[in-house]
Design a protein around this motif. Structure first.
Motif, PDB file in Angstrom:
ATOM      1  N   ASP A  31       0.802  -1.219   0.000  1.00 23.31           N
ATOM      2  CA  ASP A  31       0.000   0.000   0.000  1.00 23.31           C
ATOM      3  C   ASP A  31       0.839   1.276   0.000  1.00 23.31           C
ATOM      4  OD1 ASP A  31      -2.577  -1.246   0.129  1.00 23.31           O
ATOM      5  OD2 ASP A  31      -2.151  -1.766   2.206  1.00 23.31           O
ATOM      6  N   SER A  32       2.152   1.158   0.057  1.00 20.51           N
ATOM      7  CA  SER A  32       2.961   2.363   0.175  1.00 20.51           C
ATOM      8  C   SER A  32       4.363   2.108  -0.331  1.00 20.51           C
ATOM      9  CB  SER A  32       3.019   2.823   1.639  1.00 20.51           C
ATOM     10  OG  SER A  32       3.793   1.911   2.408  1.00 20.51           O
ATOM     11  N   ASN A  33       5.139   3.168  -0.382  1.00 24.00           N
ATOM     12  CA  ASN A  33       6.529   3.080  -0.803  1.00 24.00           C
ATOM     13  C   ASN A  33       7.428   3.182   0.423  1.00 24.00           C
ATOM     14  OD1 ASN A  33       8.350   2.630  -2.812  1.00 24.00           O
ATOM     15  ND2 ASN A  33       8.400   4.723  -3.568  1.00 24.00           N
ATOM     16  N   ILE A  34       7.107   2.386   1.430  1.00 24.32           N
ATOM     17  CA  ILE A  34       7.821   2.378   2.704  1.00 24.32           C
ATOM     18  C   ILE A  34       8.451   1.006   2.905  1.00 24.32           C
ATOM     19  CG2 ILE A  34       7.588   2.579   5.221  1.00 24.32           C
ATOM     20  CD1 ILE A  34       5.150   4.390   4.679  1.00 24.32           C
ATOM     21  N   ARG A  35       9.676   1.001   3.414  1.00 24.56           N
ATOM     22  CA  ARG A  35      10.369  -0.266   3.635  1.00 24.56           C
ATOM     23  C   ARG A  35      11.132  -0.216   4.954  1.00 24.56           C
ATOM     24  NH1 ARG A  35      15.338  -1.663  -0.223  1.00 24.56           N
ATOM     25  NH2 ARG A  35      16.192   0.063   0.973  1.00 24.56           N
ATOM     26  N   ILE A  36      11.005  -1.264   5.767  1.00 28.73           N
ATOM     27  CA  ILE A  36      11.877  -1.405   6.932  1.00 28.73           C
ATOM     28  C   ILE A  36      13.216  -1.922   6.410  1.00 28.73           C
ATOM     29  CG2 ILE A  36      12.292  -2.589   9.107  1.00 28.73           C
ATOM     30  CD1 ILE A  36       9.314  -2.740   9.536  1.00 28.73           C
ATOM     31  N   SER A  37      14.251  -1.115   6.539  1.00 26.38           N
ATOM     32  CA  SER A  37      15.554  -1.488   5.978  1.00 26.38           C
ATOM     33  C   SER A  37      16.551  -1.938   7.039  1.00 26.38           C
ATOM     34  CB  SER A  37      16.148  -0.310   5.196  1.00 26.38           C
ATOM     35  OG  SER A  37      16.333   0.807   6.035  1.00 26.38           O
ATOM     36  N   ALA A  38      16.233  -1.697   8.312  1.00 27.17           N
ATOM     37  CA  ALA A  38      17.137  -2.123   9.390  1.00 27.17           C
ATOM     38  C   ALA A  38      16.333  -2.322  10.663  1.00 27.17           C
ATOM     39  CB  ALA A  38      18.237  -1.083   9.623  1.00 27.17           C
ATOM     40  N   ALA A  39      16.768  -3.285  11.476  1.00 27.27           N
ATOM     41  CA  ALA A  39      16.132  -3.525  12.770  1.00 27.27           C
ATOM     42  C   ALA A  39      17.216  -3.679  13.827  1.00 27.27           C
ATOM     43  CB  ALA A  39      15.242  -4.760  12.719  1.00 27.27           C
ATOM     44  N   PHE A  40      16.846  -3.442  15.083  1.00 25.45           N
ATOM     45  CA  PHE A  40      17.806  -3.480  16.191  1.00 25.45           C
ATOM     46  C   PHE A  40      17.180  -4.196  17.381  1.00 25.45           C
ATOM     47  CE2 PHE A  40      18.418   0.243  13.571  1.00 25.45           C
ATOM     48  CZ  PHE A  40      19.766   0.167  13.251  1.00 25.45           C
ATOM     49  N   ASP A  41      18.009  -5.024  18.058  1.00 26.34           N
ATOM     50  CA  ASP A  41      17.474  -5.797  19.174  1.00 26.34           C
ATOM     51  C   ASP A  41      18.611  -6.197  20.113  1.00 26.34           C
ATOM     52  OD1 ASP A  41      14.924  -6.887  20.164  1.00 26.34           O
ATOM     53  OD2 ASP A  41      15.909  -8.827  19.982  1.00 26.34           O
ATOM     54  N   VAL A  42      18.239  -6.650  21.322  1.00 27.01           N
ATOM     55  CA  VAL A  42      19.237  -7.083  22.308  1.00 27.01           C
ATOM     56  C   VAL A  42      19.320  -8.598  22.406  1.00 27.01           C
ATOM     57  CG1 VAL A  42      18.999  -4.988  23.697  1.00 27.01           C
ATOM     58  CG2 VAL A  42      17.535  -6.970  24.191  1.00 27.01           C
ATOM     59  N   ASN A  43      18.339  -9.300  21.844  1.00 29.29           N
ATOM     60  CA  ASN A  43      18.293 -10.760  21.956  1.00 29.29           C
ATOM     61  C   ASN A  43      19.345 -11.393  21.048  1.00 29.29           C
ATOM     62  OD1 ASN A  43      17.663 -13.504  21.924  1.00 29.29           O
ATOM     63  ND2 ASN A  43      15.452 -13.128  22.047  1.00 29.29           N
ATOM     64  N   PRO A  44      20.282 -12.174  21.609  1.00 33.17           N
ATOM     65  CA  PRO A  44      21.319 -12.819  20.787  1.00 33.17           C
ATOM     66  C   PRO A  44      20.757 -13.709  19.685  1.00 33.17           C
ATOM     67  CG  PRO A  44      21.860 -12.993  23.121  1.00 33.17           C
ATOM     68  CD  PRO A  44      20.446 -12.474  23.046  1.00 33.17           C
ATOM     69  N   LYS A  45      19.549 -14.237  19.888  1.00 28.05           N
ATOM     70  CA  LYS A  45      18.945 -15.095  18.872  1.00 28.05           C
ATOM     71  C   LYS A  45      18.516 -14.293  17.643  1.00 28.05           C
ATOM     72  CE  LYS A  45      17.206 -18.598  22.099  1.00 28.05           C
ATOM     73  NZ  LYS A  45      15.991 -19.301  22.602  1.00 28.05           N
ATOM     74  N   ASN A  46      18.293 -12.994  17.822  1.00 27.64           N
ATOM     75  CA  ASN A  46      17.858 -12.153  16.708  1.00 27.64           C
ATOM     76  C   ASN A  46      19.014 -11.407  16.048  1.00 27.64           C
ATOM     77  OD1 ASN A  46      15.098 -12.767  17.031  1.00 27.64           O
ATOM     78  ND2 ASN A  46      14.844 -11.167  18.578  1.00 27.64           N
ATOM     79  N   VAL A  47      19.975 -10.987  16.884  1.00 27.81           N
ATOM     80  CA  VAL A  47      21.064 -10.142  16.401  1.00 27.81           C
ATOM     81  C   VAL A  47      21.901 -10.872  15.348  1.00 27.81           C
ATOM     82  CG1 VAL A  47      23.230  -9.038  17.082  1.00 27.81           C
ATOM     83  CG2 VAL A  47      21.171  -8.733  18.469  1.00 27.81           C
ATOM     84  N   ASN A  48      22.288 -10.122  14.318  1.00 22.19           N
ATOM     85  CA  ASN A  48      23.116 -10.627  13.223  1.00 22.19           C
ATOM     86  C   ASN A  48      22.419 -11.713  12.407  1.00 22.19           C
ATOM     87  OD1 ASN A  48      25.328  -8.921  13.861  1.00 22.19           O
ATOM     88  ND2 ASN A  48      25.962 -10.360  15.475  1.00 22.19           N
ATOM     89  N   THR A  49      21.078 -11.631  12.374  1.00 21.09           N
ATOM     90  CA  THR A  49      20.295 -12.491  11.488  1.00 21.09           C
ATOM     91  C   THR A  49      19.530 -11.595  10.513  1.00 21.09           C
ATOM     92  OG1 THR A  49      18.289 -12.514  12.873  1.00 21.09           O
ATOM     93  CG2 THR A  49      19.994 -14.173  13.339  1.00 21.09           C
ATOM     94  N   ILE A  50      18.915 -12.225   9.519  1.00 21.95           N
ATOM     95  CA  ILE A  50      18.049 -11.515   8.592  1.00 21.95           C
ATOM     96  C   ILE A  50      16.660 -12.127   8.692  1.00 21.95           C
ATOM     97  CG2 ILE A  50      17.584 -10.970   6.168  1.00 21.95           C
ATOM     98  CD1 ILE A  50      20.563 -11.022   5.651  1.00 21.95           C
ATOM     99  N   GLN A  51      15.681 -11.313   9.030  1.00 16.63           N
ATOM    100  CA  GLN A  51      14.316 -11.805   9.198  1.00 16.63           C
ATOM    101  C   GLN A  51      13.382 -10.946   8.360  1.00 16.63           C
ATOM    102  OE1 GLN A  51      13.118 -12.582  13.250  1.00 16.63           O
ATOM    103  NE2 GLN A  51      15.223 -12.968  13.914  1.00 16.63           N
ATOM    104  N   GLY A  52      12.544 -11.594   7.562  1.00 15.77           N
ATOM    105  CA  GLY A  52      11.664 -10.853   6.675  1.00 15.77           C
ATOM    106  C   GLY A  52      12.432 -10.011   5.674  1.00 15.77           C
ATOM    107  N   GLY A  53      13.667 -10.435   5.368  1.00 17.83           N
ATOM    108  CA  GLY A  53      14.511  -9.686   4.450  1.00 17.83           C
ATOM    109  C   GLY A  53      15.188  -8.483   5.067  1.00 17.83           C
ATOM    110  N   VAL A  54      15.089  -8.355   6.397  1.00 21.64           N
ATOM    111  CA  VAL A  54      15.637  -7.183   7.097  1.00 21.64           C
ATOM    112  C   VAL A  54      16.788  -7.602   8.002  1.00 21.64           C
ATOM    113  CG1 VAL A  54      15.127  -5.274   8.670  1.00 21.64           C
ATOM    114  CG2 VAL A  54      13.362  -6.085   7.070  1.00 21.64           C
ATOM    115  N   PRO A  55      17.962  -6.994   7.885  1.00 23.87           N
ATOM    116  CA  PRO A  55      19.072  -7.307   8.791  1.00 23.87           C
ATOM    117  C   PRO A  55      18.812  -6.751  10.183  1.00 23.87           C
ATOM    118  CG  PRO A  55      19.674  -5.504   7.334  1.00 23.87           C
ATOM    119  CD  PRO A  55      18.344  -6.007   6.858  1.00 23.87           C
ATOM    120  N   ILE A  56      19.135  -7.562  11.192  1.00 25.00           N
ATOM    121  CA  ILE A  56      18.939  -7.146  12.585  1.00 25.00           C
ATOM    122  C   ILE A  56      20.307  -6.925  13.225  1.00 25.00           C
ATOM    123  CG2 ILE A  56      17.942  -7.744  14.821  1.00 25.00           C
ATOM    124  CD1 ILE A  56      15.957  -9.519  13.342  1.00 25.00           C
ATOM    125  N   TYR A  57      20.526  -5.697  13.692  1.00 27.27           N
ATOM    126  CA  TYR A  57      21.803  -5.303  14.268  1.00 27.27           C
ATOM    127  C   TYR A  57      21.706  -5.249  15.790  1.00 27.27           C
ATOM    128  CZ  TYR A  57      22.594  -3.481   9.515  1.00 27.27           C
ATOM    129  OH  TYR A  57      22.714  -3.327   8.151  1.00 27.27           O
TER     130      TYR A  57
END
Length: 214
Positions: A106-132
């Motif tokens: 519906d829009s021209n918006i994209r989540i291009s980066a995500a940030f988290d503290v959980n080691p299981k999420n960090v340095n992975t790519i989820q939904g095509g988005v890198p998690i730092y």
């Protein structure tokens, strides 16, 4: 085009108009009246005409509005003529849902980066988005020139995270926490409190006729 200052209620309806105009355009419709728009999106025609009047003569009496021209106008006003990258801070249950939400539909918006503290999420790519990791957040926001952040962190750390993204130079925060944030001048915060929205909906069900408050 010179900047147009409009009421907040009007500004909140602009994406609704844009979305429906896309539907009309995709369906091959070439023109539409304010009455037709009103019937489709449940906003009275007088309100639609008043909203549109803030931007000048968008239509013609007796003809209505040219769908293609109006769609292009709102695409420009809402900056949908270019890709807007946003960041997500907090990849819990709600964060995961947002990562997999198709904003592009519906829009021209994209989540291009995500940030988290959980080691299981960090340095992975989820939904095509890198998690730092969080300690890279300020640098990544600056390097990627991201000006809008979605906040889905625990309430007790919301202000601290808001301070950090403010330091990174963001201009807008979509805040899904129940904490009301203090931010410097020049940063706009939109609060989305799901509990509050549900409580308000329940109140309206009990005390008002059926309908929409848009």
């Amino acid at each position: 085009m010179a900047e147009v200052k409009i009421p907040r209620a009007t500004a909140k309806r602009l994406p609704l108009y844009y979305r429906y105009l896309n539907i009309l355009h995709d369906g091959g419709k070439t023109r539409v009246s304010s009455t037709e728009l009103a019937d489709a999106i449940h906003v009275d025609s007088a309100t639609i005409r008043r909203d549109f009047s803030y931007f000048g003569a968008l239509g013609k009496r007796g003809y209505g509005y040219d769908v293609t021209n109006l769609l292009e106008f709102f695409k420009n006003i809402l900056h949908q003529d270019r890709l807007t990258n946003v960041a997500l801070v907090g990849v819990g249950n709600l964060g995961h849902a947002l990562l997999n939400f198709n904003f592009h539909q519906d829009s021209n918006i994209r989540i291009s980066a995500a940030f988290d503290v959980n080691p299981k999420n960090v340095n992975t790519i989820q939904g095509g988005v890198p998690i730092y990791p969080m300690d890279q957040m300020i640098k990544q926001l600056r390097d990627q020139q991201i000006s809008v952040v979605i906040l889905t962190v625990p309430t007790n750390v919301a202000q601290d995270v808001a301070d950090q993204v403010s330091e990174a130079g963001v201009k807008g925060i979509l805040n899904f926490t129940s904490r009301r944030l203090n931010v410097p001048d020049g940063i706009r915060v939109h609060n989305v409190d799901l509990t509050n929205e549900l409580q308000t909906l329940i109140y309206f069900i009990d005390h008002y006729d059926h309908g929409s408050d848009d």
